[in-house]
Design an enzyme around this catalytic site. Sequence first.
Site, PDB file in Angstrom:
ATOM      1  N   ALA A  73       0.832  -1.437   0.253  1.00  0.00           N
ATOM      2  CA  ALA A  73      -0.173   0.216   0.021  1.00  0.00           C
ATOM      3  C   ALA A  73       0.959   1.342  -0.024  1.00  0.00           C
ATOM      4  CB  ALA A  73      -0.837   0.502   1.181  1.00  0.00           C
ATOM      5  N   SER A 201      -3.053  -3.376   0.294  1.00  0.00           N
ATOM      6  CA  SER A 201      -2.103  -4.415   0.076  1.00  0.00           C
ATOM      7  C   SER A 201      -2.785  -5.508   1.161  1.00  0.00           C
ATOM      8  CB  SER A 201      -1.600  -3.349   1.443  1.00  0.00           C
ATOM      9  OG  SER A 201       0.065  -4.968   1.874  1.00  0.00           O
ATOM     10  N   ALA A 202      -1.949  -6.220   0.518  1.00  0.00           N
ATOM     11  CA  ALA A 202      -2.597  -8.361   1.064  1.00  0.00           C
ATOM     12  C   ALA A 202      -2.154  -8.487   1.846  1.00  0.00           C
ATOM     13  CB  ALA A 202      -1.291  -9.251   0.118  1.00  0.00           C
ATOM     14  N   THR A 242       9.425  -7.616 -12.965  1.00  0.00           N
ATOM     15  CA  THR A 242       8.578  -8.302 -12.596  1.00  0.00           C
ATOM     16  C   THR A 242       7.567  -8.613 -11.930  1.00  0.00           C
ATOM     17  OG1 THR A 242      11.260  -9.327 -13.878  1.00  0.00           O
ATOM     18  CG2 THR A 242       9.100 -11.185 -12.390  1.00  0.00           C
ATOM     19  N   CYS A 328       3.868   1.116  12.171  1.00  0.00           N
ATOM     20  CA  CYS A 328       4.967   2.381  11.792  1.00  0.00           C
ATOM     21  C   CYS A 328       5.590   3.739  11.910  1.00  0.00           C
ATOM     22  CB  CYS A 328       4.318   2.825  10.385  1.00  0.00           C
ATOM     23  SG  CYS A 328       3.379   2.199   9.548  1.00  0.00           S
TER      24      CYS A 328
HETATM   25  C1  LIG Z   1      -0.266  -0.880   6.338  1.00  0.00           C
HETATM   26  C2  LIG Z   1      -1.131  -0.031   5.760  1.00  0.00           C
HETATM   27  C3  LIG Z   1      -0.398   1.262   5.417  1.00  0.00           C
HETATM   28  C4  LIG Z   1       0.806   0.660   4.469  1.00  0.00           C
HETATM   29  O1  LIG Z   1       1.156  -0.399   3.620  1.00  0.00           O
HETATM   30  P1  LIG Z   1       2.427  -1.524   2.613  1.00  0.00           P
HETATM   31  O2  LIG Z   1       1.545  -2.274   2.681  1.00  0.00           O
HETATM   32  O3  LIG Z   1       2.117  -2.109   4.494  1.00  0.00           O
HETATM   33  O4  LIG Z   1       3.125  -0.681   2.296  1.00  0.00           O
HETATM   34  C5  LIG Z   1      -1.283   2.350   4.490  1.00  0.00           C
HETATM   35  N1  LIG Z   1      -2.190   3.145   5.272  1.00  0.00           N
HETATM   36  C6  LIG Z   1      -2.836   2.215   6.164  1.00  0.00           C
HETATM   37  C7  LIG Z   1      -4.001   2.887   5.987  1.00  0.00           C
HETATM   38  C8  LIG Z   1      -2.397   1.031   6.502  1.00  0.00           C
HETATM   39  O5  LIG Z   1      -3.537   0.188   7.835  1.00  0.00           O
END
Ligand SMILES: *Cc1c(COP(=O)(O)O)cnc(C)c1O
Length: 407
Positions: A73, A201-202, A242, A328
């Site tokens: 994400a 994000s997965a 890739t 984070c």
């Molecule tokens: C975890 C998160 C992200 C970052 O996602 P990543 O895949 O770890 O880079 C961004 N926005 C929100 C709201 C999140 O919770």
Amino acid sequence: MNIPVYLDNQATTRVDGRVIEAMIPLMDEVYGNASSTQHEFGWRAEAAVAQARRRVAGLIGALPEEIVFTGGATESVNIALKGVARGHRAGGRRIITAGTEHHAVLDTCRRLEREGFEVIRVPVDRYGMVDPEDVRRAMTPGTILVSIMAANNEIGTLAPVEALGALCREHGVLFHTDATQAAGKVPIDMHAMHIDLLSFSAHKMYGPKGVGALAIRGGPPAIRVIPLFDGGGHERGIRSGTLNVPGIAGFGVAAEIAADVMSEESSRLSGLRDRLVEGVSEALEGVRVNGHPTLRLPHNANLLFPGANADAVMMAMKDIALSAGSACSSASPEPSHVLRAIGLTREETLCSLRFGLGRFTTEEEIAYTIGRVNETVRTIASKTGTKSGPKSGPNAEMSRTNAQSVH
Ligand SMILES: *Cc1c(COP(=O)(O)O)cnc(C)c1O
């Protein structure tokens, strides 16, 4: 019961066993490059990617060809905001967002300010809710993009995404939403909600880490997104490199499962979440839920325990994996920008804990957590001698000093 109990599902989630199963052959016998169009190895990898693209698109009501696979994400958000800003420079310089966004959005916007864009951060109310009227008031003819997150990662508040989308559409402004916490947890229909760009994000939905998607609404009119890196022209030139075939396939399975179980899972988890909140509120004085009382993620509870420092609680309770604020930013001593934005004092932010339930959370774990939180908070709060909230007394000085650094 597994100890430590994992209640940090807003930071990341355990990969679902069905996802792992689906990924293994794609690291083993189906190891081709999805761009190798000349042979069987490539065809099979490409077929896996195509299937995943349909599944991931299906979760958010997008078309498969609107999906760009990314490395997560953070990357999706960077491509969306920088790509749109740089691609639409001629139309204006203003970007509207909120102060409660994830650092992926906040820091990208800061970078764009250094490039000469003007970033307006609309306020949120005491529940963390953005008022579309504030966004409307911030709009000028030079506004090119609005970015408001669909669900907050700390307090779980859900944004009025559809209203924001309609407003942006009406004004001819592009609308991006960071739906990393919302996707797979609450229903999203990108087109019905007038969302132009959507990041997710997965690994926040029981898929693997390091893979995500940016959905970009198809034309007409086409949205101009300048890529961040150049290379082989993968993903329609928007994200060269890739493809992470196993990761993408795992993401696809995670998306399909999420779509299947969403309503059942969200009622189970909101039930457990409510039990947790009641269990600690009945036993402890002055517990408060941070975030919106109803318009919230089903599996999140951010709780304020007056007089109990969150770090001290977590240190004394290593058998439960929790977080204060977002993973984070927890390395930095700064109190949560989200909790400050909804009006908590610095002291209150430092006494707030995030409980993130998930697919693998059990009733037994919640019962255990209630007991452990109650005894730990009671012990720590009694040592501090504060029970009814730290707004006055020895901590008031601290709050006042730090109020100056609030943004
Ligand atoms: C975890 C998160 C992200 C970052 O996602 P990543 O895949 O770890 O880079 C961004 N926005 C929100 C709201 C999140 O919770």
